[in-house]
Design an enzyme around this catalytic site. Structure first.
Site, short mmCIF file in Angstrom:
data_model
loop_
_atom_site.label_atom_id
_atom_site.label_comp_id
_atom_site.label_asym_id
_atom_site.label_seq_id
_atom_site.Cartn_x
_atom_site.Cartn_y
_atom_site.Cartn_z
CD GLU A 190 66.57 42.63 71.19
OE1 GLU A 190 66.93 43.66 70.59
OE2 GLU A 190 67.37 41.81 71.67
CD GLU A 210 75.39 43.88 71.16
OE1 GLU A 210 75.11 43.87 69.95
OE2 GLU A 210 74.53 43.79 72.06
CG ASP A 217 72.02 39.02 69.90
OD1 ASP A 217 72.42 39.43 68.81
OD2 ASP A 217 71.41 39.71 70.72
#
Ligand code: BDP
Length: 702
Positions: free
Chosen positions: A290, A396, A368
């Site tokens: 990322e 998240e 993820d």
């Protein structure tokens, strides 16, 4: 007489119910209301014998004293020795059945004896003893032997230097970098206590998307101040490092791991760190992921990068924890391209090339931190490299701190998955605890959900996730139900019926969340960037594999991602036995179905419903289960502190609104492809797809 009055006053004070703000977590130590029970404990708590010269033992006795003061309403004094019976004795042992953090608690000659081969073992035993009292266990025949199954049990804080937290939903960072090192917030100590009480022994205080400033002397002195607070609680500090630090800090012209100047820089830096923090734990690295820098920027491998840091750590005890969360952009048009396979393809060929000081940290699933994922195919695939587990405690992808989702079942589902690499029973847990491949180094990490909110975790009930992570890191064989029961009794109430109701809410909550967001193996269809709310209609993003359509692949034929031989072949990364479980859409367990198959809308599933009807049923019943959680919570109103009750009730109301949002968004969006009606008895959503779409846009506005 005087003593009696004081005792009465103390009793009175502790009986008084003050509004509870949740700050005390599971270490509340409120007076045990049942007098008989209190007296049964009083029998074994007349005194404490301990050598308080050692800072860890001092912590243990202080905790015992304050715990007993609260729970039993009595002051207990600490003696250096005693010939009497009826006390708690903390002592060092030489017990071959214990590892260097394990402990025993036994009733011997009328004393409750807590022993460990090290002071840390005694500290953990002390917390276990307090937990026994908090959860109402008898001390008369107590007999506990316990060893942690994993060596490094760590929290990973994604905390930034400016005080924000990446994916944090409980306020800002606990660490006040601008006030450190001079000003020590008392909260640092309470943080350490809470972790020690559940066996967490390591913490990485800064974000994996790391700032190089943590490698400067200025910041190392701040980190040292935290390390000094944590040390007596048995907690070691680690730092996330920015791989480009040598260049950023002008110590070298490059950050190429094979460059002698760069190697020398890391060696000198590591030496400096150890001169400041002698028990420094080591480095955590997110590299070439990322947009973070890494060895591949210089044509080197992850092993080259990790080994360079390992070399710098050679003279010291520290280790390198190198993350496997990497993925290159893969095109939607490449029929075999699949983010699922990226980490495996990068790391599997490196097995055997890492230094002995390196642990590779792998997220629980291949994509993820979704609400449900199959276990990561790297587990079991790297027998020569210790693999650490990375779970996410912060929610998240699980509704932030507006949703009640108890994560122990998610953690357990992964840990108990069978990789079959050495035959049946080769569970992920055995890979991680080192028993399957004889790893010497073992580690498990949880991305922390703590922040500056008074109750630490935003959603009060998310405290249970911090707790559950620690308990499972110590012993992955504990059941989700046992952990929920302990937590509830220590944190909320003793009343058996109410405890049962709360544990039922906790235990059902994760499946409920999956049902109203991503049932049947759907994944990664949440709001772009913010990861909040549904956005299944997202077809394009900066990278193809950030878009929802990449994952759900809805079309006129059906729904789901074909990862079999006919599709991207990701399934081939697993042992044949695992492939057999998931290869055939008719046999794939429904929770994983759309992870591996593109299934026709009208295909009949094992429930008797067509895919479309089952999908709708999950979204509608998922919402119904949130309503049920609200009712159950209302039924314990009289057992819960008012402030906490109201806060949780309010958040559950938000969760219901979000569940309607998810349901409406997903059934209306997928209906465009299935072209089938919402099955009876479910009513049609009251709003249009366009109306729901604007909602996520609202949250994405600047
Ligand atoms: C993703 C998060 C991102 C993290 C990344 C990671 O959205 O903020 O930096 O994981 O684990 O899920 O590195």
């Amino acid at each position: 007489m005087y003593k009696k009055i004081i005792g009465f006053l103390l009793f009175f004070v502790s009986m008084n119910t003050f509004a509870d703000d949740g700050y005390r977590l599971w270490l509340k130590y409120d007076l045990i209301s049942n007098k008989q029970q209190r007296e049964s404990y009083a029998h074994f708590t007349k005194f404490i014998v301990a050598n308080t010269q050692h800072e860890i033992i001092k912590v243990a006795t202080d905790e015992l004293k304050s715990g007993l003061q609260g729970l039993l309403g009595k002051q207990v004094s600490v003696l250096s020795t005693s010939k009497n019976a009826g006390g708690i004795v903390l002592q060092l042992s030489k017990n071959q059945a214990l590892n260097d953090e394990g402990f025993t608690i036994i009733n011997q000659n009328g004393n409750v004896v807590v022993s460990g081969n090290t002071e840390k073992g005694i500290l953990y035993g002390t917390f276990e003893l307090l937990r026994s009292i908090q959860t109402g266990k008898s001390l008369a025949n107590i007999f506990i032997t316990s060893n942690p199954k994993i060596k490094l049990r760590m929290l990973n804080h994604w905390d930034n230097p400016l005080g924000t937290i990446e994916r944090g939903y409980a306020g800002s960072s606990l660490w006040k970098w601008y006030e450190l090192p001079e000003n020590i917030d008392p909260r640092y100590k309470d943080y350490a206590r809470a972790n020690a009480s559940i066996g967490i022994n390591a913490t990485v205080v800064n974000n994996v998307n790391a700032s190089a400033r943590f490698m400067t002397k200025e910041y190392l002195l701040k980190v040292k101040a935290l390390a000094d607070v944590f040390r007596p609680y048995g907690i070691q500090i680690f730092l996330s490092v920015n791989f480009a630090a040598p260049k950023i800090l002008k110590g070298a012209k490059t950050s190429d791991p094979l460059d002698p100047q760069v190697r020398a820089w890391w060696q000198a830096k590591t030496k400096e760190i150890y001169s400041i923090i002698p028990d420094f734990g080591g480095y955590l690295v997110k590299a070439n992921s990322e947009g973070e820098p890494g060895p591949q920027d210089f044509g080197r491998t992850h092993a080259d990068g990790a080994n360079m840091l390992a070399e710098a750590l050679k003279p010291f005890t520290g280790v390198v924890i190198w993350r496997a969360f990497v993925y290159k952009p893969s095109s939607k048009d490449d029929p075999k391209g699949d983010r699922y396979k990226e980490a495996y393809n990068d790391f599997k060929p490196l097995d055997g090339q890492f230094d002995r000081k390196v642990i590779v940290q792998v997220k629980n699933g291949p994509i993820d931190f979704q609400a449900r994922e199959p276990f990561h195919p790297l587990f079991g695939a790297m027998p020569k490299t210790p693999l650490a587990m990375e779970f996410q405690i912060t929610q998240e992808y699980l509704g932030f701190s507006t949703n009640l989702v108890y994560l122990a079942p998610l953690f357990k589902e992964c840990l108990e998955s069978d990789t079959y690499v050495k035959g049946k029973g080769s569970t992920v847990a055995k890979v991680v605890d080192g028993s399957l491949h004889d790893y010497n180094l073992t580690a498990i990490a949880g991305v922390a959900n703590t922040g500056s909110d008074r109750n630490w975790t935003g959603h009060f009930m998310s405290q249970a996730n911090w707790y559950a992570f620690g308990r499972l890191a110590w012993n992955h064989e504990l059941s989700s139900a046992q952990i929920a029961d302990e937590w509830t009794k220590m944190t909320l109430m003793q009343d058996e019926k109410a405890v049962k109701t709360v544990t039922n809410i906790l235990l059902a909550s994760r499946e409920n969340y999956v049902n109203f967001t991503t049932p049947l193996g759907l994944h990664h269809i949440m709001g772009q960037g913010i990861h909040y709310g549904p956005e299944p209609w997202l077809e394009r993003s900066a990278r193809p594999d950030w878009a929802s359509a990449y994952y759900h692949r809805a079309d006129s034929v059906g729904l789901g991602f074909d990862r079999t031989k006919k599709g991207t072949e990701a399934l081939l990364l697993y042992a044949p036995e695992v492939q057999n479980q998931w290869n055939d859409p008719n046999k794939t367990p429904l929770p994983y179905l759309l992870w591996f198959h593109h299934v026709g809308w009208k295909t009949k599933l094992s429930t008797g419903n067509t895919l479309w009807d089952e999908l709708c049923t999950r979204y509608y019943t998922g919402l119904a289960s949130v309503k049920e959680m609200r009712q159950q919570w209302s039924s314990v109103k009289s057992n819960v502190d008012k402030e906490i009750f109201e806060d949780v009730a309010g958040r559950l109301a938000v969760q219901e609104r979000e569940a309607i949002w998810w349901r409406d968004a997903c059934v209306l969006y997928f209906q465009q492809y299935s072209k089938m009606p919402i099955p009876a008895p479910f009513p049609k959503p009251e709003r249009s797809l366009e109306e729901v779409k604007t909602l996520v846009e609202t949250y994405q506005l600047r």
